[in-house]
Design a protein around this motif. Structure first.
Motif, mmCIF file in Angstrom:
data_model
loop_
_atom_site.group_PDB
_atom_site.id
_atom_site.type_symbol
_atom_site.label_atom_id
_atom_site.label_comp_id
_atom_site.label_asym_id
_atom_site.label_seq_id
_atom_site.Cartn_x
_atom_site.Cartn_y
_atom_site.Cartn_z
ATOM 1 N N GLU A 143 0.854 -1.183 0.000
ATOM 2 C CA GLU A 143 0.000 0.000 0.000
ATOM 3 C C GLU A 143 0.889 1.232 0.000
ATOM 4 N N SER A 189 0.795 5.735 -0.166
ATOM 5 C CA SER A 189 0.024 6.978 -0.099
ATOM 6 C C SER A 189 0.923 8.156 -0.463
ATOM 7 N N LEU A 195 1.101 2.810 -11.214
ATOM 8 C CA LEU A 195 0.120 3.408 -10.313
ATOM 9 C C LEU A 195 -0.636 4.532 -11.013
ATOM 10 N N LYS A 196 -1.813 4.865 -10.458
ATOM 11 C CA LYS A 196 -2.613 5.969 -10.965
ATOM 12 C C LYS A 196 -2.285 7.249 -10.194
ATOM 13 N N GLN A 239 -3.280 3.852 -2.418
ATOM 14 C CA GLN A 239 -3.462 2.841 -3.444
ATOM 15 C C GLN A 239 -2.945 1.502 -2.917
#
Length: 418
Positions: free
Chosen positions: A163, A165, A200-201, A207
């Protein structure tokens, strides 16, 4: 009860006792003599021998004391409590916190780190504080190529994701990771191919990326580009204006210079561990499974090493190989390996265990009466290969050996061999 004497010793003293009880006693006696019950704790403290039950203290506390009594004798307090008394209720324990499947931050050790901006060290990404960030150095003259870091995970784990951020202020778009690679291994620097590559977006929040679980004790994360570079792949080459036949801008390239990757900022980063299967355990003797490949596997015989007999195992000759395809969630391989007593004078050899073509274990040269007990983590292994080689001694061609008690441990439903 006191024995012996010393200067200034008191021959009498008051004995006090506290007992936690969720039920008020019916009575309390000292040495068989009933003690007085006090109505309040204050009265108990002021008065002589007696007792008081405080229902508000720790769900019930009995206070008791004696008169001044000789220290040379033993005494006994007796509490009488009705067998049908109802216990005072205590609060139920709260539900255990859901920690998810993230590897705990205190298990992580940073082994390798990129160039960090002062005050924004990599550990900030693992401190569960979104307001502290990890950021790479923003000196554009320092072109070092991909940003990457390596983490030791405390033990070998099955990793299935992470994960990430971005920074949590109004400039959240800045420094976001775009293209990346994930590597897992057990020896720093020996990585092989990435276990996962992805993109990644550009989003403001966290995410989560998941991939098929792979085993390893080291986790390596490589950042190949940022979102800014994705929006305009030529933003780092403002002097390049040539175009190709399709009207697209040509890319500059120099093999002697590392590709430029813009600075990155990460507020939170977690490595995700796949949970263990919720199935009953199983243990399978490989002598009871049909191998997918066998070479120089001896005919069944009594296995004996250093005088000890083994009822299960694989008898083999020199230069042998026995392979098993594994499916499911196998965890461990165990065995007792050595030279069989029937040929102990012939010489010795090596035992090797390979997993998916990678050497997991090498015993070195073993000769009787030595017996070695490998116990290996085979999580994620799909092809287990047991081999002997390097026969050496008076009659190397006649060396015979045993994979005694060769066993895989996993969960119900796991399969091994044909």
């Amino acid at each position: 009860m006191v024995q012996g004497k010393y200067a200034g010793q008191e021959e009498e003293r008051v004995y006090r006792l506290q007992v936690h009880s969720r039920v008020k006693p019916q009575s309390l006696a000292l040495g068989g003599k009933a003690l007085k019950e006090y109505a309040t704790l204050a009265d108990f403290e002021k008065g002589g021998a007696g007792w008081f039950y405080d229902a508000q203290s720790k769900y019930g506390t009995v206070h008791a004391k004696s008169e001044k009594t000789s220290v040379r004798a033993a005494y006994r307090f007796d509490l009488a409590i009705a067998s049908d008394a109802v216990l005072a209720q205590t609060p139920a324990f709260g539900a255990a916190p859901d920690l998810g499947n993230a590897v705990a931050a205190d298990s992580i050790l940073v082994l390798n780190r990129p160039a960090e901006e002062p005050g924004h060290k990599l550990e900030n990404a693992f401190d569960d504080k979104p307001d502290t960030w990890f950021r790479t150095i923003r000196d554009q003259s320092q072109k070092t190529g991909a940003h990457e870091f390596t983490l030791a995970l405390g033990e070998r784990r099955m990793i299935n994701g992470f994960e990430i951020s971005p920074r949590n202020d109004k400039h959240w778009q800045s420094g976001q990771v775009r293209d990346f690679e994930i590597y897992l291994g057990d020896r720093n620097g020996e990585w092989g191919q990435p276990v996962y590559t992805g993109r990644l977006k550009l989003v403001e929040g966290k995410q989560k990326v998941e991939f098929p679980a792979k085993a390893g004790s080291l986790f390596r994360f490589r950042v190949l580009s940022t979102q800014e570079q994705g929006q305009d792949e030529n933003t780092n080459d403002p002097m390049v204006t040539a175009t190709n036949g399709n009207g697209k801008q040509a890319k500059a390239f120099n093999a002697f210079l590392p590709p430029q990757v813009n600075p990155i900022t990460i507020s939170e980063f977690r490595v995700l561990e796949a949970p263990a299967p919720n199935r009953a355990k199983q243990q399978l003797a490989l002598s009871e499974a049909k191998p997918d490949l066998s070479r120089n596997l001896s005919k069944p015989r009594l296995l004996q090493m250093n005088g000890l007999k083994f009822s299960k195992g694989l008898p083999v000759a020199a230069q042998s190989q026995v392979d098993y395809r594994l499916s499911g969630d196998w965890q461990l391989f165990r065995a007792d390996v050595g030279i069989d007593d029937s040929c102990r004078q012939a010489g010795g050899l090596q035992f090797q265990v390979h997993g998916d073509g990678k050497l997991l274990f090498d015993s070195g040269l073993i000769a009787a009466p030595a017996v070695v007990k490998p116990e290996l983590d085979i999580r994620g292994v799909s092809l287990l290969s047991l081999r002997t080689l390097g026969a050496h001694g008076k009659d190397a061609a006649k060396v015979c050996a045993n994979w005694a008690n060769a066993t895989v441990i996993g969960f119900e439903g796991d399969k091994a061999g044909k």
